[in-house]
Design a protein around this motif. Structure first.
Motif, PDB file in Angstrom:
ATOM      1  N   TYR A  24       0.706  -1.144  -0.076  1.00 53.64           N
ATOM      2  CA  TYR A  24       0.024  -0.131  -0.039  1.00 53.64           C
ATOM      3  C   TYR A  24       0.773   1.217   0.018  1.00 53.64           C
ATOM      4  O   TYR A  24       0.599   2.195  -0.701  1.00 53.64           O
ATOM      5  CB  TYR A  24      -0.974   0.004   1.160  1.00 53.64           C
ATOM      6  N   LEU A  25       1.907   1.381   0.897  1.00 51.30           N
ATOM      7  CA  LEU A  25       2.694   2.526   0.867  1.00 51.30           C
ATOM      8  C   LEU A  25       3.482   2.542  -0.353  1.00 51.30           C
ATOM      9  O   LEU A  25       3.645   3.927  -0.742  1.00 51.30           O
ATOM     10  CB  LEU A  25       3.626   2.374   2.306  1.00 51.30           C
ATOM     11  N   CYS A  26       4.125   1.717  -1.043  1.00 50.24           N
ATOM     12  CA  CYS A  26       5.096   1.779  -2.327  1.00 50.24           C
ATOM     13  C   CYS A  26       4.020   2.376  -3.156  1.00 50.24           C
ATOM     14  O   CYS A  26       4.350   3.096  -4.116  1.00 50.24           O
ATOM     15  CB  CYS A  26       5.488   0.419  -2.649  1.00 50.24           C
ATOM     16  N   GLU A  27       2.749   1.910  -3.321  1.00 50.57           N
ATOM     17  CA  GLU A  27       1.604   2.234  -4.274  1.00 50.57           C
ATOM     18  C   GLU A  27       1.421   3.659  -4.199  1.00 50.57           C
ATOM     19  O   GLU A  27       0.892   4.464  -5.195  1.00 50.57           O
ATOM     20  CB  GLU A  27       0.397   1.408  -4.228  1.00 50.57           C
ATOM     21  N   ASN A  28       1.588   4.379  -2.855  1.00 55.08           N
ATOM     22  CA  ASN A  28       1.358   5.849  -2.930  1.00 55.08           C
ATOM     23  C   ASN A  28       2.737   6.453  -2.554  1.00 55.08           C
ATOM     24  O   ASN A  28       2.708   7.589  -1.830  1.00 55.08           O
ATOM     25  CB  ASN A  28       0.633   5.696  -1.427  1.00 55.08           C
ATOM     26  N   ASN A  29       3.630   6.047  -3.287  1.00 59.69           N
ATOM     27  CA  ASN A  29       4.831   6.657  -3.537  1.00 59.69           C
ATOM     28  C   ASN A  29       5.809   7.055  -2.279  1.00 59.69           C
ATOM     29  O   ASN A  29       6.651   7.906  -2.220  1.00 59.69           O
ATOM     30  CB  ASN A  29       4.582   8.110  -4.053  1.00 59.69           C
ATOM     31  N   TYR A  30       5.913   6.041  -1.345  1.00 59.74           N
ATOM     32  CA  TYR A  30       7.085   5.875  -0.441  1.00 59.74           C
ATOM     33  C   TYR A  30       7.826   4.861  -0.666  1.00 59.74           C
ATOM     34  O   TYR A  30       7.539   3.937  -1.271  1.00 59.74           O
ATOM     35  CB  TYR A  30       6.100   5.707   0.838  1.00 59.74           C
ATOM     36  N   VAL A  31       9.287   5.092  -0.171  1.00 66.27           N
ATOM     37  CA  VAL A  31      10.103   4.272  -0.300  1.00 66.27           C
ATOM     38  C   VAL A  31       9.914   3.461   1.075  1.00 66.27           C
ATOM     39  O   VAL A  31       9.843   4.093   2.483  1.00 66.27           O
ATOM     40  CB  VAL A  31      11.499   4.988  -0.249  1.00 66.27           C
ATOM     41  N   VAL A  32       9.779   2.074   1.096  1.00 67.71           N
ATOM     42  CA  VAL A  32       9.621   1.417   2.392  1.00 67.71           C
ATOM     43  C   VAL A  32      10.696   0.302   2.625  1.00 67.71           C
ATOM     44  O   VAL A  32      11.060  -0.426   1.813  1.00 67.71           O
ATOM     45  CB  VAL A  32       8.342   0.491   2.151  1.00 67.71           C
ATOM     46  N   SER A  33      11.150   0.220   3.530  1.00 65.28           N
ATOM     47  CA  SER A  33      12.065  -0.948   4.357  1.00 65.28           C
ATOM     48  C   SER A  33      11.437  -1.681   5.185  1.00 65.28           C
ATOM     49  O   SER A  33      10.635  -0.953   6.144  1.00 65.28           O
ATOM     50  CB  SER A  33      13.584  -0.201   4.685  1.00 65.28           C
ATOM     51  N   THR A  34      11.669  -2.770   5.550  1.00 63.66           N
ATOM     52  CA  THR A  34      11.110  -3.629   6.514  1.00 63.66           C
ATOM     53  C   THR A  34      11.989  -4.322   7.470  1.00 63.66           C
ATOM     54  O   THR A  34      13.139  -4.660   6.969  1.00 63.66           O
ATOM     55  CB  THR A  34      10.201  -4.639   5.798  1.00 63.66           C
ATOM     56  N   ALA A  35      11.377  -4.500   8.689  1.00 66.53           N
ATOM     57  CA  ALA A  35      11.998  -5.415   9.413  1.00 66.53           C
ATOM     58  C   ALA A  35      11.118  -6.170  10.383  1.00 66.53           C
ATOM     59  O   ALA A  35       9.978  -5.785  10.555  1.00 66.53           O
ATOM     60  CB  ALA A  35      12.820  -4.466  10.503  1.00 66.53           C
ATOM     61  N   GLU A  36      11.461  -7.526  10.513  1.00 72.24           N
ATOM     62  CA  GLU A  36      10.562  -8.241  11.331  1.00 72.24           C
ATOM     63  C   GLU A  36      10.644  -8.315  12.853  1.00 72.24           C
ATOM     64  O   GLU A  36       9.802  -8.981  13.607  1.00 72.24           O
ATOM     65  CB  GLU A  36      10.428  -9.543  10.579  1.00 72.24           C
ATOM     66  N   ASN A  37      11.594  -7.787  13.315  1.00 78.73           N
ATOM     67  CA  ASN A  37      11.847  -7.436  14.759  1.00 78.73           C
ATOM     68  C   ASN A  37      12.524  -6.401  15.145  1.00 78.73           C
ATOM     69  O   ASN A  37      13.227  -5.877  14.232  1.00 78.73           O
ATOM     70  CB  ASN A  37      12.195  -8.953  15.198  1.00 78.73           C
TER      71      ASN A  37
END
Length: 64
Positions: A24-37
């Motif tokens: 959702y965030l990428c579709e709305n023009n944000y760069v997203v990095s993720t972490a699971e913990n």
């Protein structure tokens, strides 16, 4: 004027939620990095700069 995208760190232990929010965030023009913990989040914070962090407050181990 600078047209840079905001960079978000998304931290959540639930893969489905993390993937859905990232999409959702990428579709709305944000760069997203993720972490699971929390450990992964700290690692990413050591070498990247973020404009905002979206953090799950109920994770196993160390919560938000």
């Amino acid at each position: 004027m600078e047209n840079r995208k905001n960079h978000i760190l998304l931290v959540d232990d639930d893969n489905r939620i993390r993937d859905l929010l990232k999409e959702y965030l990428c579709e709305n023009n944000y760069v997203v990095s993720t972490a699971e913990n929390a450990d992964q989040a700290r690692e990413r914070l050591s070498y990247l700069k973020f404009d905002i962090i979206i953090l799950d407050v109920m994770m196993p181990g160390q919560n938000g």
